[in-house]
Design an enzyme around this catalytic site. Structure first.
Site, PDB file in Angstrom:
ATOM      1  N   CYS A 162       0.808  -1.219   0.000  1.00 28.30           N
ATOM      2  CA  CYS A 162       0.000   0.000   0.000  1.00 28.30           C
ATOM      3  C   CYS A 162       0.845   1.275   0.000  1.00 28.30           C
ATOM      4  CB  CYS A 162      -0.951   0.019   1.188  1.00 28.30           C
ATOM      5  SG  CYS A 162      -0.088   0.060   2.753  1.00 28.30           S
TER       6      CYS A 162
ATOM      7  N   ASP B 215       2.339   2.697   2.513  1.00 27.65           N
ATOM      8  CA  ASP B 215       2.380   3.408   3.781  1.00 27.65           C
ATOM      9  C   ASP B 215       3.766   3.226   4.406  1.00 27.65           C
ATOM     10  OD1 ASP B 215      -0.219   3.849   3.215  1.00 27.65           O
ATOM     11  OD2 ASP B 215      -1.033   3.131   5.098  1.00 27.65           O
TER      12      ASP B 215
ATOM     13  N   CYS C 260      -2.551   5.959   5.582  1.00 26.85           N
ATOM     14  CA  CYS C 260      -3.996   6.071   5.714  1.00 26.85           C
ATOM     15  C   CYS C 260      -4.421   6.419   7.139  1.00 26.85           C
ATOM     16  CB  CYS C 260      -4.606   4.734   5.316  1.00 26.85           C
ATOM     17  SG  CYS C 260      -4.121   3.424   6.456  1.00 26.85           S
TER      18      CYS C 260
ATOM     19  N   CYS D  62      -2.288  -2.333   9.060  1.00 25.32           N
ATOM     20  CA  CYS D  62      -1.704  -1.011   9.348  1.00 25.32           C
ATOM     21  C   CYS D  62      -1.015  -0.978  10.707  1.00 25.32           C
ATOM     22  CB  CYS D  62      -2.775   0.069   9.298  1.00 25.32           C
ATOM     23  SG  CYS D  62      -3.669   0.136   7.731  1.00 25.32           S
TER      24      CYS D  62
HETATM   25 FE1  FES Z   1      -1.534  -0.255   4.311  1.00 28.43          FE
HETATM   26 FE2  FES Z   1      -2.533   1.495   6.065  1.00 28.43          FE
HETATM   27  S1  FES Z   1      -3.398   0.881   4.132  1.00 28.43           S
HETATM   28  S2  FES Z   1      -0.631   0.406   6.194  1.00 28.43           S
END
Ligand code: FES
Length: 130
Positions: free
Chosen positions: A34, A36, A59, A103
């Site tokens: 993602c 992040d 996010c 996450c």
């Molecule tokens: Fe992947 Fe938050 S969407 S860490």
């Protein structure tokens, strides 16, 4: 997808954010999937995490879990901080939506890497991503 009140509280008012100039340890952790990413800084005194701060790019859940990781880790001994798990972070936030559970890896992973860095242990690229 619905976030708990605790998640929204930490997302809207994240605790302990920012870089740290006089850090004793610094760690990174990021998700390849993602994108992040987080950097964690720790200040250690007498084996206690006197200060924990971070910069996170990600996010809503990444911000909230990073904030919660910092509040759980601050004031803990190095050994206690190493025992903090993704589950602890999720529970302290009263849960995360299923698709956002990963996450919670960010803050916990970077905290562990910052402690390794503090101890002078090299962290490989593979240990900094998931
Ligand atoms: Fe992947 Fe938050 S969407 S860490």
């Amino acid at each position: 997808m619905k976030y708990t009140e605790k998640v929204m509280e930490h997302f809207l008012n994240p605790q302990n954010t920012g870089t740290m100039e006089d850090f004793d340890g610094k760690g990174y952790y990021g998700s390849v999937e993602c994108g992040d990413y987080i950097e964690v800084y720790i200040k250690v005194k007498n084996n206690i995490l006197e200060n924990v701060s971070y910069m996170v790019y990600g996010c809503t859940a990444s911000v909230a879990t990073s904030s919660m990781m910092s509040t759980l880790a601050k004031g803990k001994t190095i050994e206690q901080a190493l025992e903090i798990t993704e589950d602890d972070v999720e529970k302290a936030l009263d849960g995360l939506p299923e698709e956002k559970r990963h996450c919670s890896n960010l803050g916990v992973g970077a905290l562990k890497n910052a402690i390794k860095n503090y101890k002078g242990i090299e962290v490989s690229y593979e240990e900094s991503i998931f």
